[in-house]
Structure formats: C-alpha cells, structure tokens
Design a protein around this motif. Structure first.
Motif, PDB file in Angstrom:
ATOM      1  N   ALA A   1     -55.137 -26.279 -55.405  1.00 55.81           N
ATOM      2  CA  ALA A   1     -54.903 -24.898 -55.833  1.00 55.81           C
ATOM      3  C   ALA A   1     -54.311 -24.851 -57.242  1.00 55.81           C
ATOM      4  O   ALA A   1     -54.690 -24.013 -58.067  1.00 55.81           O
ATOM      5  CB  ALA A   1     -53.971 -24.185 -54.849  1.00 55.81           C
ATOM      6  N   MET A   2     -53.400 -25.773 -57.539  1.00 54.48           N
ATOM      7  CA  MET A   2     -52.791 -25.806 -58.867  1.00 54.48           C
ATOM      8  C   MET A   2     -53.827 -26.128 -59.938  1.00 54.48           C
ATOM      9  O   MET A   2     -53.859 -25.520 -61.012  1.00 54.48           O
ATOM     10  CB  MET A   2     -51.655 -26.831 -58.890  1.00 54.48           C
ATOM     11  CG  MET A   2     -50.929 -26.924 -60.223  1.00 54.48           C
ATOM     12  SD  MET A   2     -50.088 -25.371 -60.677  1.00 54.48           S
ATOM     13  CE  MET A   2     -48.697 -25.420 -59.533  1.00 54.48           C
ATOM     14  N   GLN A   3     -54.718 -27.083 -59.630  1.00 47.99           N
ATOM     15  CA  GLN A   3     -55.746 -27.456 -60.593  1.00 47.99           C
ATOM     16  C   GLN A   3     -56.687 -26.283 -60.880  1.00 47.99           C
ATOM     17  O   GLN A   3     -57.075 -26.034 -62.013  1.00 47.99           O
ATOM     18  CB  GLN A   3     -56.539 -28.659 -60.059  1.00 47.99           C
ATOM     19  CG  GLN A   3     -57.348 -29.393 -61.125  1.00 47.99           C
ATOM     20  CD  GLN A   3     -58.834 -29.101 -61.052  1.00 47.99           C
ATOM     21  OE1 GLN A   3     -59.283 -28.353 -60.189  1.00 47.99           O
ATOM     22  NE2 GLN A   3     -59.587 -29.669 -61.965  1.00 47.99           N
ATOM     23  N   GLN A   4     -57.012 -25.507 -59.831  1.00 50.52           N
ATOM     24  CA  GLN A   4     -57.891 -24.363 -60.021  1.00 50.52           C
ATOM     25  C   GLN A   4     -57.171 -23.227 -60.736  1.00 50.52           C
ATOM     26  O   GLN A   4     -57.755 -22.545 -61.574  1.00 50.52           O
ATOM     27  CB  GLN A   4     -58.436 -23.897 -58.679  1.00 50.52           C
ATOM     28  CG  GLN A   4     -59.398 -24.895 -58.053  1.00 50.52           C
ATOM     29  CD  GLN A   4     -60.138 -24.332 -56.858  1.00 50.52           C
ATOM     30  OE1 GLN A   4     -59.952 -23.191 -56.489  1.00 50.52           O
ATOM     31  NE2 GLN A   4     -60.986 -25.146 -56.266  1.00 50.52           N
ATOM     32  N   MET A   5     -55.898 -23.017 -60.412  1.00 47.22           N
ATOM     33  CA  MET A   5     -55.155 -21.944 -61.058  1.00 47.22           C
ATOM     34  C   MET A   5     -54.981 -22.206 -62.551  1.00 47.22           C
ATOM     35  O   MET A   5     -54.933 -21.276 -63.361  1.00 47.22           O
ATOM     36  CB  MET A   5     -53.784 -21.767 -60.396  1.00 47.22           C
ATOM     37  CG  MET A   5     -53.081 -20.473 -60.791  1.00 47.22           C
ATOM     38  SD  MET A   5     -51.484 -20.280 -60.004  1.00 47.22           S
ATOM     39  CE  MET A   5     -50.492 -21.426 -60.958  1.00 47.22           C
ATOM     40  N   ARG A   6     -54.914 -23.475 -62.919  1.00 49.46           N
ATOM     41  CA  ARG A   6     -54.775 -23.817 -64.332  1.00 49.46           C
ATOM     42  C   ARG A   6     -56.120 -23.831 -65.064  1.00 49.46           C
ATOM     43  O   ARG A   6     -56.190 -24.173 -66.237  1.00 49.46           O
ATOM     44  CB  ARG A   6     -54.073 -25.170 -64.480  1.00 49.46           C
ATOM     45  CG  ARG A   6     -52.626 -25.130 -63.982  1.00 49.46           C
ATOM     46  CD  ARG A   6     -51.961 -26.494 -64.100  1.00 49.46           C
ATOM     47  NE  ARG A   6     -51.784 -26.893 -65.486  1.00 49.46           N
ATOM     48  CZ  ARG A   6     -50.769 -26.526 -66.250  1.00 49.46           C
ATOM     49  NH1 ARG A   6     -49.834 -25.725 -65.769  1.00 49.46           N
ATOM     50  NH2 ARG A   6     -50.668 -26.934 -67.495  1.00 49.46           N
ATOM     51  N   GLY A   7     -57.195 -23.452 -64.351  1.00 52.63           N
ATOM     52  CA  GLY A   7     -58.465 -23.198 -65.007  1.00 52.63           C
ATOM     53  C   GLY A   7     -59.449 -24.335 -65.038  1.00 52.63           C
ATOM     54  O   GLY A   7     -60.469 -24.245 -65.722  1.00 52.63           O
ATOM     55  N   GLY A   8     -59.206 -25.416 -64.289  1.00 51.16           N
ATOM     56  CA  GLY A   8     -60.126 -26.549 -64.315  1.00 51.16           C
ATOM     57  C   GLY A   8     -61.510 -26.195 -63.813  1.00 51.16           C
ATOM     58  O   GLY A   8     -62.525 -26.507 -64.452  1.00 51.16           O
TER      59      GLY A   8
END
Length: 463
Positions: A152-159
């Motif tokens: 979720a963190m990786q997606q929230m940071r736009g990856g």
C-alpha cells in the motif's frame, strides 16, 4: 481534473479523524476556504489568521465564554496540506462529550460534516493524488501485516501510477499520429508506422499481463492467505487452530464430529497474514447437521490457497493418507501440507513412516511440538508463490484496477487484429482510444462521478 472544482469544494468540511470512543486525545479536522476563519471564531489563543502554516498553537475552545476544552491546533495552509486547501486539526481530550460539543459548535459556525472519504476526494480533485494513490490510502489504513503495509505504501507513493503513465504515454504518441491521419483522410497519408505500433502494442500487452498476473498475489496480500485445516474427525484440527492462534478459539472434545461449522480467525506469521479455517471432520455421516458441515468443508477447501491436511500418525497408513488427500479433489494451484498429529504418543516406527515424506510436518498439537516447523513450511509455500515480492515490484491489489487492465488487453487485442487485417485507420484509432481509456480509469485521468462516488464512499469518515 484539478481545474474542475465542483460547488461542494467551496464548503469547509469537518470530521473526527481519530477512531470514535473514549481515549487520551481525539483529532478533529477541518478543510476548506474558511477552515482558519471558522476556527478563529471559537479558539482563544493566537489569532490563527496571522500565523504561518505548519505551526501548532495551544489555547481553549469556547462557546459564548464557556470553555469546552483545552486544545492544540495544528495549522496547514494550502497548497501545502493533504487536501491542498487550508486545513486545521484540533487535538482535544478524547471524551465523546467533548468531541460532540466541538463538532456541533464548529458546524454552527459554518462548517459542514464531511462525507466518507471526502478529505481524500478533495486531495484527488485538487491534484495532490491520482485515483490509484487515493485508493492506496484506504489500503494503508486497513493494512494489518507488514506485506500489505509495504504494498500500500509503494502504491500511495506513486509507483504503480508511474508505471501506468509510462505505458499510456507511449500509446498516446501513436494515437495522436493516427488521429492526425484521420484529419488528412482524403490525402491517403500515413504518419503512424504500423510495424512500430504492432511491436508497441505487443510490448504493452506483455507488461499489462504481468501486472494482471500479480493481482492474484496482491489479493492474497490484501486479504490474507486462506489456509483451511481439513482432515478426518478427531485428527486434532480444533486443537491445532487453538495452538496457531494462541487462544482457545475452538471447542476441543474427544467426541467425533464436535466441529460442525467453519471457525475462522487470523494471525500474522513473519509479516504475512494467514486466515486459518477450522472445518468439520471429513467422513460419511447420517447426521443431518454434521453432513451440512462436511459439505461446507469441501466447498471451503476448493477456495483455499493452502490446505493443511491433518491426520493421526497412530491410525493412518501412507496409502490411506494419499487416498484422503486425493479425495479432496483440489483445484490446480492449491498447496497441500500434510500434517501428522499426535507425535507425542506415536511409536518410533509410526514416526519414521512419515518423517521422510515430502511436504509433511509432524506435530503434537496439544503440546505445541512442531509448530515452528509447520509455520516454516507454510511460509515456504506462500513465498514459493512469490508472496515476498515487494520493494520495487508492482503488485496489483485492487479489483477495479484488475478489470481495467483486462479491458486494456482486450482493446489492444482489437488493435492488433485490426492492423493484421488491414482495418481502416478510424477503427484502429477507436480501439487504441479504448486501451488508453481503460488505463486512464485506473489513475483517474478518465473518470465519472459515479466511479468517484463508488470509490470514496468506501473510505472512513475523517479520511
């Protein structure tokens, strides 16, 4: 998208952003053009309108002279805030009475109670987040394991969004050339290299298929690894469930057929969330209620990611074990770990019979012997399926995203068929627009009010 601001964005909204219930503190959040002015009407401390953003201020909230609470106010001036609007967060004591008094007071002063997900929706509409990042915010809040948090963190940071934008940008270049050809349709000119478009469509399809394949993995990360404990009656399934959960979750009895319905609970093992399901013992029975439980067991086994087939070492032969596992009729892709129970009362010959069998772990569920080895075997099975792939790897966890990726593949299939059969430019261009639209729906570059309403109403109020 950010240039279009619906009328509701002129409102100043307020919500409780911490979980309801008594606690040490509670945080009320206001966002909108009048967030600072409304708070200044009731806050006695520094005049907030004169203060810099990203500052905190101590004071009291008063209603016509009556002190409601001593608070700390955090001030964030747009666009340097979560919503890119002026935001005020009021940290008060976590009394339900105080929270309700403050909410009613600030609403009387001009704020409006926020709808579910409205703060994040404003962040999206004002361009602070794209739609995929906004959805990842909800996933991050719901994350209850190290892996789900990391994804979720990786997606929230736009990856994920960057990967999609790169794919879409390459297709847009060809789409614009095809549209240009349509403008010069009577002159029979060709700006887009068809061979290059075929190669690009195939390359994008391969990348999208890779993302789509990760959805099964992402779904497991998001929802946990469904692990069904199956076996004959009195094999010790309920005892094993209790041992794995470290609590007396299921009733344990020497009477066969005690468990007649599914019992489910979750536990995190080395950062991976497992959903263990205790089931009714598999046997032929004339008891109507028990037979329903057996049928539910067989259905649940078909939906499992991993099956722990529990058997009694002291009363099962290798041939019986093979026949019982075969009788499960497991679909392809379901892992099976044979778990031999009652190690503490088994003879040396009985133990040696199964100790060398592949994918078999021997335990004594009543004493907890062998549980570490069982957990290690479980982790090896799920990691063998790629479940520890994190970091820079993009993993799709959202069903909406998966459907859009499927639509992208279908549209590119149509593009390739059109190019192979010599279809007109207008048909190829239309199919390419479909592919671009499907990719754009994931990040919100193309969206509808119904889609946004569906997504953001699933958020909690205050986020």
């Amino acid at each position: 998208m950010a240039a279009f601001l619906p009328p509701t964005l002129s409102d100043t909204i307020i919500a409780l952003s911490t979980p309801p219930g008594a606690g040490a503190i509670a945080v009320l959040r206001l966002s909108g053009p009048s967030a600072i002015g409304i708070t200044d009407l009731v806050f006695h401390g520094h005049q907030l309108a004169d203060q810099r953003g990203h500052t905190m201020h101590y004071g009291t909230i008063r209603d016509e002279g009556r002190i409601i609470d001593e608070v700390v106010v955090s001030l964030f001036r747009g666009p340097r805030s979560y919503t890119r609007e002026d935001v005020v967060e009021i940290s008060c004591h976590g009394s339900n009475y105080i929270v309700q008094q403050l909410l009613m007071l600030l609403v009387r002063c001009g704020a409006r109670l926020a709808e579910p997900g409205e703060f994040t929706k404003r962040a999206f509409l004002r361009g602070a987040l794209d739609l995929a990042q906004a959805e990842a915010v909800a996933d991050l809040i719901a994350a209850d394991s190290a892996l789900s948090h990391q994804v979720a963190m990786q997606q929230m940071r736009g990856g994920f969004s960057r990967e999609l934008r790169d794919l879409r940008a390459r297709l847009v270049q060809f789409a614009s050339l095809l549209e240009l050809e349509l403008d010069f349709g009577e002159e029979d000119v060709e700006f887009a290299d068809r061979t290059g478009l075929v190669a690009l469509s195939q390359e994008v399809q391969a990348l999208v298929r890779k993302l789509l394949r990760s959805f099964e993995l992402g779904n497991v990360i998001k929802n946990g690894v469904t692990t069904v404990i199956a076996g004959r009656p009195n094999a010790g399934k309920s005892t094993l469930l209790n041992a794995l959960l470290h609590e007396e979750r299921a009733i344990v009895s020497a009477i066969a057929g005690t468990t007649r319905d599914l019992i489910e609970d979750e536990v995190s093992i080395d950062g991976i969330r497992f959903r263990f399901v205790d089931t009714a013992g598999l046997r032929d029975t004339t008891d109507v209620v028990e037979s329903i439980g057996v049928e539910r067991t067989r259905q649940r086994v078909q939906q499992a990611a991993v099956v722990l087939y529990l058997f009694d070492i002291t009363s099962t032969s290798p041939a019986q074990l093979e026949a019982e596992i075969e009788d499960l009729r497991l679909p392809a892709g379901v892992s099976v770990v044979a778990v031999g129970n009652k190690l503490d009362v088994a003879s040396d010959d009985e133990i040696s019979t199964f100790s060398a069998r592949p994918d078999t772990v021997l335990i004594a569920a009543s004493r907890g012997d062998g549980l570490d080895e069982l957990q290690t075997a479980l982790l090896e099975h799920v990691r063998g399926a790629g479940l520890d792939r994190t970091g820079s790897s993009t993993i799709v966890t959202n069903l909406r995203h998966a459907r859009s990726l499927e639509a992208t593949i279908a549209a590119l299939d149509a593009v390739l068929v059109g190019l192979a059969t010599g279809a007109g430019t207008e048909l190829v261009a239309a199919d390419l627009r479909q592919a671009l639209g499907a990719l754009g729906e994931i990040t919100g570059e193309i969206s509808s009010d119904d889609l946004l309403t569906s997504i953001f109403t699933q958020f909690c109020i205050g986020k």
